[in-house]
Design a protein around this motif. Structure first.
Motif, PDB file in Angstrom:
ATOM      1  N   GLU A 123      33.377  44.978  32.655  1.00 11.41           N
ATOM      2  CA  GLU A 123      33.115  43.441  33.024  1.00 11.41           C
ATOM      3  C   GLU A 123      34.349  42.878  32.572  1.00 11.41           C
ATOM      4  OE1 GLU A 123      31.315  40.444  33.922  1.00 11.41           O
ATOM      5  OE2 GLU A 123      30.602  42.479  34.246  1.00 11.41           O
ATOM      6  N   GLU A 124      35.040  43.009  31.543  1.00 10.41           N
ATOM      7  CA  GLU A 124      36.230  42.171  31.271  1.00 10.41           C
ATOM      8  C   GLU A 124      37.549  42.360  32.438  1.00 10.41           C
ATOM      9  OE1 GLU A 124      37.123  40.054  28.773  1.00 10.41           O
ATOM     10  OE2 GLU A 124      35.278  40.312  28.022  1.00 10.41           O
ATOM     11  N   THR A 125      37.465  43.405  32.946  1.00  8.06           N
ATOM     12  CA  THR A 125      38.394  43.486  34.406  1.00  8.06           C
ATOM     13  C   THR A 125      38.098  42.973  35.309  1.00  8.06           C
ATOM     14  OG1 THR A 125      39.033  45.841  33.326  1.00  8.06           O
ATOM     15  CG2 THR A 125      39.681  45.307  35.523  1.00  8.06           C
ATOM     16  N   ARG A 126      36.601  42.686  35.620  1.00  6.38           N
ATOM     17  CA  ARG A 126      36.159  41.887  36.597  1.00  6.38           C
ATOM     18  C   ARG A 126      36.398  40.679  36.408  1.00  6.38           C
ATOM     19  NH1 ARG A 126      30.540  45.325  35.899  1.00  6.38           N
ATOM     20  NH2 ARG A 126      30.698  46.793  37.509  1.00  6.38           N
ATOM     21  N   GLU A 127      36.195  39.953  35.105  1.00  4.47           N
ATOM     22  CA  GLU A 127      36.310  38.703  35.044  1.00  4.47           C
ATOM     23  C   GLU A 127      37.708  38.336  35.121  1.00  4.47           C
ATOM     24  OE1 GLU A 127      35.994  34.714  34.052  1.00  4.47           O
ATOM     25  OE2 GLU A 127      34.317  36.337  34.467  1.00  4.47           O
ATOM     26  N   GLU A 128      38.836  39.119  34.720  1.00  3.71           N
ATOM     27  CA  GLU A 128      40.167  38.989  34.815  1.00  3.71           C
ATOM     28  C   GLU A 128      40.515  38.858  36.713  1.00  3.71           C
ATOM     29  OE1 GLU A 128      42.755  37.969  32.877  1.00  3.71           O
ATOM     30  OE2 GLU A 128      40.969  37.892  31.455  1.00  3.71           O
ATOM     31  N   ASN A 142      45.016  40.412  49.476  1.00  7.51           N
ATOM     32  CA  ASN A 142      44.647  41.632  49.809  1.00  7.51           C
ATOM     33  C   ASN A 142      44.584  42.918  48.631  1.00  7.51           C
ATOM     34  OD1 ASN A 142      43.880  40.853  52.334  1.00  7.51           O
ATOM     35  ND2 ASN A 142      46.012  41.154  53.147  1.00  7.51           N
ATOM     36  N   PRO A 143      46.055  42.839  47.999  1.00  7.28           N
ATOM     37  CA  PRO A 143      46.097  43.876  47.076  1.00  7.28           C
ATOM     38  C   PRO A 143      45.221  43.581  45.918  1.00  7.28           C
ATOM     39  CG  PRO A 143      48.027  42.502  47.129  1.00  7.28           C
ATOM     40  CD  PRO A 143      47.207  42.122  48.370  1.00  7.28           C
ATOM     41  N   LEU A 144      44.667  42.220  45.522  1.00  8.33           N
ATOM     42  CA  LEU A 144      43.818  41.883  44.661  1.00  8.33           C
ATOM     43  C   LEU A 144      42.551  42.304  44.941  1.00  8.33           C
ATOM     44  CD1 LEU A 144      43.103  40.472  41.684  1.00  8.33           C
ATOM     45  CD2 LEU A 144      42.889  38.227  43.002  1.00  8.33           C
ATOM     46  N   LEU A 166      38.232  46.493  44.401  1.00  8.39           N
ATOM     47  CA  LEU A 166      37.209  47.453  44.859  1.00  8.39           C
ATOM     48  C   LEU A 166      37.254  48.824  43.947  1.00  8.39           C
ATOM     49  CD1 LEU A 166      37.551  46.784  48.776  1.00  8.39           C
ATOM     50  CD2 LEU A 166      35.533  46.487  47.153  1.00  8.39           C
ATOM     51  N   ARG A 167      38.486  49.202  43.887  1.00 11.40           N
ATOM     52  CA  ARG A 167      38.942  50.489  42.973  1.00 11.40           C
ATOM     53  C   ARG A 167      38.143  50.251  41.591  1.00 11.40           C
ATOM     54  NH1 ARG A 167      43.752  50.235  46.132  1.00 11.40           N
ATOM     55  NH2 ARG A 167      44.246  52.001  47.427  1.00 11.40           N
ATOM     56  N   VAL A 168      38.267  49.128  41.207  1.00 10.65           N
ATOM     57  CA  VAL A 168      37.599  49.034  39.655  1.00 10.65           C
ATOM     58  C   VAL A 168      36.082  49.341  39.900  1.00 10.65           C
ATOM     59  CG1 VAL A 168      36.876  47.275  37.803  1.00 10.65           C
ATOM     60  CG2 VAL A 168      39.546  47.449  38.846  1.00 10.65           C
ATOM     61  N   GLU A 169      35.627  48.695  41.045  1.00 10.29           N
ATOM     62  CA  GLU A 169      34.093  48.929  41.084  1.00 10.29           C
ATOM     63  C   GLU A 169      33.906  50.383  41.273  1.00 10.29           C
ATOM     64  OE1 GLU A 169      31.917  46.845  40.588  1.00 10.29           O
ATOM     65  OE2 GLU A 169      33.164  45.386  40.242  1.00 10.29           O
ATOM     66  N   HIS A 170      34.862  51.061  42.040  1.00  9.61           N
ATOM     67  CA  HIS A 170      34.668  52.354  42.527  1.00  9.61           C
ATOM     68  C   HIS A 170      34.693  53.462  41.019  1.00  9.61           C
ATOM     69  CE1 HIS A 170      34.834  56.347  44.532  1.00  9.61           C
ATOM     70  NE2 HIS A 170      35.872  56.481  43.761  1.00  9.61           N
ATOM     71  N   LEU A 171      35.756  52.968  40.224  1.00  6.74           N
ATOM     72  CA  LEU A 171      35.870  53.754  39.040  1.00  6.74           C
ATOM     73  C   LEU A 171      34.664  53.439  38.146  1.00  6.74           C
ATOM     74  CD1 LEU A 171      39.831  53.137  38.650  1.00  6.74           C
ATOM     75  CD2 LEU A 171      38.523  55.240  39.037  1.00  6.74           C
ATOM     76  N   ALA A 172      34.113  52.432  38.061  1.00  8.23           N
ATOM     77  CA  ALA A 172      33.050  52.060  37.124  1.00  8.23           C
ATOM     78  C   ALA A 172      31.846  53.080  37.433  1.00  8.23           C
ATOM     79  CB  ALA A 172      32.833  50.487  37.384  1.00  8.23           C
ATOM     80  N   THR A 173      31.595  53.319  38.705  1.00  7.24           N
ATOM     81  CA  THR A 173      30.522  54.259  39.059  1.00  7.24           C
ATOM     82  C   THR A 173      30.814  55.520  38.225  1.00  7.24           C
ATOM     83  OG1 THR A 173      31.577  55.015  40.999  1.00  7.24           O
ATOM     84  CG2 THR A 173      30.213  53.120  41.093  1.00  7.24           C
TER      85      THR A 173
END
Length: 458
Positions: free
Chosen positions: A278-283, A253-255, A260-267
């Motif tokens: 993209e590196e954060t998404r891969e990790e 759940n926290p992951l 989701l926050r990474v995707e929100h910040l990426a916008t």
């Protein structure tokens, strides 16, 4: 163990039976010999008396009748010799053919020497007998009596007795062998069941137990101890699985929220941040794969390794990119060497996790301004990933202990850590039939080699 137990019981039993059987057979054979010789001596004494009467009366009729009947019944030849050594009368009516030994005995008897009791021989070497007794009259020798008997009858009787003893001994030994095997089976049956239960537990059947009501009392106590130990192991493993299951489930759940926050910040970030995002998404995806592996282990007790074709050179490059910022905080840089493409069929997540543990260890022990050299290569029958740091390294006597859990060298007490990194990497590689090899580096530092075998098979 059963073989040793059977030998311990069987060898003394066989030795005892052979000793008793041999002694009994020898005694019986000697008894037959002595009875045979005693009978000959008794008959010889009878015929000496008869011969004296015949020689004194110069009449052979009575003696020859008795001797002829004796030879007819027993097959033993009897002859009387006068003082000249000539045959005076015989059971067959003709002069017997004497051997040199018999001729010598006749001469001794005519000289007044009495017959000697034959010396008992070995049962298998019982020879024909010839007994000669002088005939006296008022202390003067007037002739000699010869009894010549073959030993076929006593030899046959000895052979029969030997055969009986052999049959009895073999039967007793056979029964003893059967008894020993049954005894060994009864004694070792709890041990065999213990072995089967341990093998079952090794293969994941944690509920395997052994019945406690069979076998010797000493082994019953061992069985109870084993069952108690197996129950405790089952409870510990169950708690570990529950912990891994709960931890893995709770971390998802926290992951997911973090991704989701990474995707929100990426916008809200510019194009220059695309690589970092993209590196954060891969990790995040990699952490998801690790959690799925933990969940699989918690459910089934083993990881369902998804083997696939992996370019180890690309894998090394990606892990270096992921660790570059962490290493930069310690002023440590990476240098990639080795081959440009190293293909292997293995579990990507397992190899990545093991390589992360090794890189983490190398970064912690590298001095400021140090260099960590990494590279993937083809080796004979396998592929390897090497990680070489320029830290304090390990001595030859410390290398064998470095993969033990919680082991730390005396020189690393000030470095944060728990001593689990290389131990975890070793366990991870072992799960795909790989291994970790440590060696002191020339010029200082440590070389850690991850050996990756295709398909997880050696």
């Amino acid at each position: 163990m059963r073989t040793r137990l059977v030998i311990v019981f069987l060898v003394p039993l066989v030795a005892l039976m052979l000793s008793l059987g041999g002694a009994a057979g020898w005694s019986a054979a000697r008894s037959i010999q002595q009875g045979f010789y005693a009978s000959q001596l008794a008959d010889l004494g009878y015929f000496v008396t008869s011969a004296r009467q015949g020689l004194l009366s110069a009449n052979t009729t009575v003696f020859e009748g008795e001797a002829s009947r004796y030879q007819e019944v027993y097959g033993i030849e009897v002859a009387v010799f006068d003082l000249s050594g000539a045959v005076w009368a015989s059971s067959s009516g003709a002069a017997p053919l004497l051997t040199p030994d018999q001729t010598e005995k006749v001469g001794l008897a005519l000289s007044g020497r009495r017959a000697e009791t034959p010396v008992p021989a070995f049962p298998w070497s019982l020879a024909d007998t010839a007994l000669v007794e002088p005939v006296f009259d008022d202390g003067a020798v007037i002739g000699a009596v010869l009894i010549a008997a073959d030993a076929d009858a006593p030899r046959t009787e000895i052979a029969q007795q030997t055969a009986i003893f052999v049959v009895v001994a073999v039967t007793a030994i056979g029964l003893g062998v059967l008894l020993v095997f049954l005894l060994a089976r009864w004694v070792l049956s709890p041990v065999r069941r213990l072995d089967e239960a341990m093998v079952a537990i090794e293969h994941g059947a944690m509920d395997a137990r052994v019945a406690e009501d069979t076998g010797p009392p000493e082994l019953r106590r061992m069985t109870r101890v084993f069952n108690g130990m197996a129950g405790e192991i089952e409870r510990v493993v169950a708690r570990q699985q529950e912990f891994a299951l709960n931890a893995s489930h709770e971390l998802r759940n926290p992951l997911n929220a973090l991704l989701l926050r990474v995707e929100h910040l990426a916008t809200g970030l510019g194009p220059e941040w695309d690589h970092d995002v993209e590196e954060t998404r891969e990790e995040g995806r990699r952490m998801t794969r690790i959690l799925e592996t933990l969940l699989s282990i918690a459910r089934t007790g083993r990881a369902d390794s998804p083997f696939s074709a992996v370019d180890l050179a690309v894998l090394v490059a990606r892990r270096v990119d992921a660790w570059r910022d962490v290493a930069a905080q310690r002023d440590v840089v990476f240098r990639i060497a080795g081959e440009a493409a190293v293909m292997s069929v293995t579990d990507r997540t397992i190899v990545e996790s093991a390589l992360d543990a090794v890189i983490d260890n190398a970064v912690k022990f590298s001095p400021p301004g140090g260099v960590i050299e990494l590279g993937a290569r083809h080796e004979a029958g396998a592929c390897t990933i090497t990680v070489r740091d320029h830290g304090p390294g390990l001595g030859d006597d410390q290398v064998s202990s470095a993969t033990d859990r919680f082991w730390r060298s005396d020189s690393s007490e000030e470095v944060p850590g728990s001593g689990l990194g290389l131990a975890i990497a070793t366990d991870l590689m072992a799960s795909v039939e790989g291994e970790i090899v440590l060696a002191p580096a020339h010029g200082g530092g440590l070389v850690v080699t991850l050996v990756v075998r295709d398909g997880g098979a050696g």
